[in-house]
Each structure stands twice: as structure tokens, then as C-alpha cells.
Design a protein around this motif. Structure first.
Motif, PDB file in Angstrom:
ATOM      1  N   ASP A   8      84.572  69.386  25.745  1.00 54.32           N
ATOM      2  CA  ASP A   8      84.211  68.118  25.113  1.00 54.32           C
ATOM      3  C   ASP A   8      82.819  67.631  25.524  1.00 54.32           C
ATOM      4  O   ASP A   8      82.364  66.583  25.055  1.00 54.32           O
ATOM      5  CB  ASP A   8      85.237  67.039  25.477  1.00 54.32           C
ATOM      6  N   LEU A   9      82.163  68.362  26.387  1.00 55.29           N
ATOM      7  CA  LEU A   9      80.864  67.943  26.895  1.00 55.29           C
ATOM      8  C   LEU A   9      79.805  68.011  25.794  1.00 55.29           C
ATOM      9  O   LEU A   9      79.680  69.009  25.094  1.00 55.29           O
ATOM     10  CB  LEU A   9      80.446  68.843  28.060  1.00 55.29           C
TER      11      LEU A   9
ATOM     12  N   THR B  15      88.335  60.867  36.547  1.00 56.86           N
ATOM     13  CA  THR B  15      88.255  59.837  35.512  1.00 56.86           C
ATOM     14  C   THR B  15      89.351  60.029  34.475  1.00 56.86           C
ATOM     15  O   THR B  15      89.393  61.052  33.796  1.00 56.86           O
ATOM     16  CB  THR B  15      86.880  59.862  34.821  1.00 56.86           C
TER      17      THR B  15
ATOM     18  N   PHE C 238      83.850  72.771  30.105  1.00 56.89           N
ATOM     19  CA  PHE C 238      84.142  71.402  29.663  1.00 56.89           C
ATOM     20  C   PHE C 238      83.877  71.329  28.153  1.00 56.89           C
ATOM     21  O   PHE C 238      82.783  70.946  27.719  1.00 56.89           O
ATOM     22  CB  PHE C 238      83.259  70.394  30.406  1.00 56.89           C
TER      23      PHE C 238
ATOM     24  N   LYS D 157      83.397  59.923  26.455  1.00 61.56           N
ATOM     25  CA  LYS D 157      82.448  60.949  26.046  1.00 61.56           C
ATOM     26  C   LYS D 157      81.413  61.135  27.142  1.00 61.56           C
ATOM     27  O   LYS D 157      80.839  60.163  27.636  1.00 61.56           O
ATOM     28  CB  LYS D 157      81.743  60.575  24.741  1.00 61.56           C
ATOM     29  N   VAL D 158      81.197  62.373  27.521  1.00 63.22           N
ATOM     30  CA  VAL D 158      80.188  62.705  28.529  1.00 63.22           C
ATOM     31  C   VAL D 158      79.103  63.530  27.853  1.00 63.22           C
ATOM     32  O   VAL D 158      79.393  64.507  27.154  1.00 63.22           O
ATOM     33  CB  VAL D 158      80.800  63.489  29.705  1.00 63.22           C
TER      34      VAL D 158
ATOM     35  N   LEU E 222      83.570  64.171  37.914  1.00 58.39           N
ATOM     36  CA  LEU E 222      83.686  63.139  36.883  1.00 58.39           C
ATOM     37  C   LEU E 222      84.938  63.334  36.042  1.00 58.39           C
ATOM     38  O   LEU E 222      85.729  62.398  35.847  1.00 58.39           O
ATOM     39  CB  LEU E 222      82.440  63.158  35.997  1.00 58.39           C
ATOM     40  N   TYR E 223      85.155  64.550  35.544  1.00 58.96           N
ATOM     41  CA  TYR E 223      86.330  64.805  34.721  1.00 58.96           C
ATOM     42  C   TYR E 223      87.619  64.732  35.546  1.00 58.96           C
ATOM     43  O   TYR E 223      88.643  64.228  35.066  1.00 58.96           O
ATOM     44  CB  TYR E 223      86.213  66.174  34.052  1.00 58.96           C
ATOM     45  N   ARG E 224      87.577  65.206  36.770  1.00 62.11           N
ATOM     46  CA  ARG E 224      88.774  65.210  37.612  1.00 62.11           C
ATOM     47  C   ARG E 224      89.166  63.798  38.036  1.00 62.11           C
ATOM     48  O   ARG E 224      90.358  63.463  38.100  1.00 62.11           O
ATOM     49  CB  ARG E 224      88.540  66.071  38.852  1.00 62.11           C
TER      50      ARG E 224
ATOM     51  N   LEU F 179      79.904  67.057  37.198  1.00 67.15           N
ATOM     52  CA  LEU F 179      80.802  67.041  36.045  1.00 67.15           C
ATOM     53  C   LEU F 179      82.249  67.287  36.447  1.00 67.15           C
ATOM     54  O   LEU F 179      83.172  66.639  35.934  1.00 67.15           O
ATOM     55  CB  LEU F 179      80.347  68.081  35.026  1.00 67.15           C
ATOM     56  N   GLU F 180      82.451  68.216  37.362  1.00 69.76           N
ATOM     57  CA  GLU F 180      83.811  68.524  37.800  1.00 69.76           C
ATOM     58  C   GLU F 180      84.450  67.288  38.428  1.00 69.76           C
ATOM     59  O   GLU F 180      85.610  66.958  38.146  1.00 69.76           O
ATOM     60  CB  GLU F 180      83.775  69.680  38.804  1.00 69.76           C
TER      61      GLU F 180
END
Length: 297
Positions: free
Chosen positions: A58-59, A29, A56, A35-36, A25-27, A22-23
């Protein structure tokens, strides 16, 4: 209102890798309207999820009370968060250098393409062969079983299953990409449906790509985007369970797409061959302590 992209991550006892996934992916992207969602298939330890939701905000998190299988969990995430495009991403992947944004841009710029997969690599940077595949046929199975596909990997005939005769640093059309990183536009799902939930683990990505191909969509391998995949860290920790689902998926795929035209005698022969491979895999696991499932492709 639809998201531009929904990323669906199915987790099962993946707590050692999920946060890093996740880290990254968010960093890595920068996609508007992203939406994840993580769909957890009844992991033994769920203590990480409050931590992830705090880090996160918004997860999205969906917690299943039992392990429903990869395909069913993916479909849950897709149905809960509609989007113009979707990405199925394994929780033991690390996203590199805006891989998601690059693939999405490529997909959106080529209307004839329905599915895109990136370069999926091992931690040492080597290619995982399964990220570009052709549809299995009896001849391909023979080449792989006899070792011809490895001996003559540069041959368009013998190396056709994993496209090893093509440069893995150049984009090219393929029959199928890996479910560890599988991006597709919503129109594909509207035309052929979502993942076939008959597949519990393994095979659903190949089946989805095959059905998309039959419906006229093109799948593309796009190596300008890449992820590192800690292979087999997101499935069951028991290799016997993984092996069962791996070889059972072969039977499901064959029965669904080939059995009607092949006849019962050929089906019995194919299933006998699959059972032999399954038995050999179990023996290999027992004798050598290997936890790998199936093959490298």
C-alpha cells in the motif's frame, strides 16, 4: 475520498534507515484509512524502493528527478494523497508504542488544536530539545548565544526557547514542534497554506507553526507518544551543505516575519550575526570533525 491520515516521509540518501522507519510505522500504527507515501528527492541509490513496495504493497512512492527540498517534497505528498490529517515524519525515525495513533486521537479529540508533536528522543532515550520550541526572538537568541539558556535551563525566562523549565513528560502547548514528527489537521493547511517552499531545508516547520499560531491554532507537545530519531541521518551527508541551509533558513524566517517592522539597520545587524554563527560552525566542523548542524535545539 479522503484518507483519515496521510503520512509523508521525505527521503534523501536515507536507504539505511527508511525500511526500519516504515516497518515500525506499519507495525505500530492501527489507524483505519491510513496512507503512507515516501517522496524521494533524487537519492543516489534507489534500489531499495522496489523492495519496499514489495514488502509494503500500500506504500505510495514519488520519485523526483532532482532534490527539490524538504518543504516542496512534503507538499507533493500532501497534494497527491488528500486526508483529514497529515503527519510529516522523518525517514530516520522509529515509531514507538502506537505513537501515530495516540497523536491522531489526541488531535481529533481537541478541536482547538491544529498541530501535535510527540516526544522525539535520541537512541539513548534522552529528549531532543527541538521537539518543543518557542518562536525565536532577539532575547531568546541572546540567551542562547551567551549560554544563559543552558546555565539556567529551569528558568521560565532563560529556558523559554525549548521549554526546559517544563516537565518533558507532561503535555503542554508550544509555539512550534519539530518537522521530524509534525501532525496537523487539514483545516490548518486550508487556512494558512502548505509549507513555504522558500525554505529548502530547515525552518519550514517553525514557519508553518508560526503561521498557524497567527491564524489562531494551538500547537501541542504530546509526550505520551514517542519516536526515536537518529538525528541528521536524513539530510545531506556534507555538513557544509547542512550548515548553509540551516543558517540561511534563519535569514529567510527573519526576512519574512520580522524585517518589515525592524528596519534595514537591524536587519543588517541580525544577518551579520547569522553569518558569524555560520562561519563558526564551519570552523568547528573543520577543526574538530564534528558533523552536527546548528545546535541541539
Amino acid at each position: 475520498m479522503k484518507n483519515r491520515l496521510t503520512v509523508v516521509i521525505v527521503a534523501y540518501n536515507s536507504e539505511n534507515y527508511l525500511e526500519e522507519c516504515l516497518e515500525s510505522l506499519y507495525r505500530q500504527t492501527a489507524v483505519p484509512d491510513l496512507k503512507v507515501v515516501v517522496v524521494d528527492n533524487a537519492s543516489a541509490d534507489r534500489s531499495i524502493f522496489p523492495v519496499l513496495q514489495a514488502r509494503f504493497p500500500d506504500l505510495g512512492v514519488l520519485l523526483n528527478s532532482e532534490n527539490l527540498g524538504f518543504a516542496t517534497a512534503c507538499n507533493q505528498g500532501i497534494n497527491c494523497f488528500p486526508a483529514s490529517s497529515y503527519l510529516l515524519l522523518n525517514p530516520d525515525c522509529v515509531v514507538l508504542n502506537d505513537a501515530v495513533g495516540k497523536c491522531l486521537k489526541y488531535l481529533e479529540s481537541r478541536p482547538e488544536i491544529g498541530i501535535v508533536g510527540c516526544r522525539v528522543q535520541n537512541p539513548d532515550g534522552s529528549l531532543q530539545l527541538a521537539c518543543r520550541r518557542s518562536i525565536p526572538r532577539p532575547s531568546i537568541a541572546f540567551y542562547r548565544l551567551t549560554g544563559l539558556s543552558r546555565l539556567f535551563s529551569r528558568s521560565p525566562r532563560f529556558g523559554s526557547y525549548n521549554y526546559t523549565f517544563l516537565d518533558d513528560r507532561q503535555p503542554h502547548p508550544v509555539d512550534a514542534v519539530s518537522g521530524s514528527f509534525l501532525m496537523f489537521r487539514s483545516e490548518v493547511a486550508e487556512a494558512i497554506g502548505l509549507l513555504d517552499q522558500t525554505f529548502f531545508l530547515y525552518g519550514e516547520d517553525l514557519d508553518f507553526c508560526y503561521r498557524a499560531r497567527q491564524a489562531g491554532w494551538i500547537a501541542y507537545y504530546y509526550p505520551e507518544a514517542a519516536v526515536t530519531h537518529h538525528k541528521r541521518k536524513s539530510s545531506s551527508r556534507d555538513p557544509r551543505v547542512n550548515n548553509y541551509h540551516f543558517y540561511n533558513a534563519m535569514k529567510i524566517f527573519y526576512r519574512k516575519h520580522y524585517a518589515a517592522s525592524a528596519g534595514s539597520l537591524k536587519e543588517r545587524a541580525v544577518f551579520l550575526g547569522i553569518d558569524c554563527l555560520y562561519s563558526l560552525a564551519l570552523l568547528r566542523n573543520r577543526l574538530f570533525g564534528r558533523s552536527d548542524v546548528g545546535s541541539q535545539g
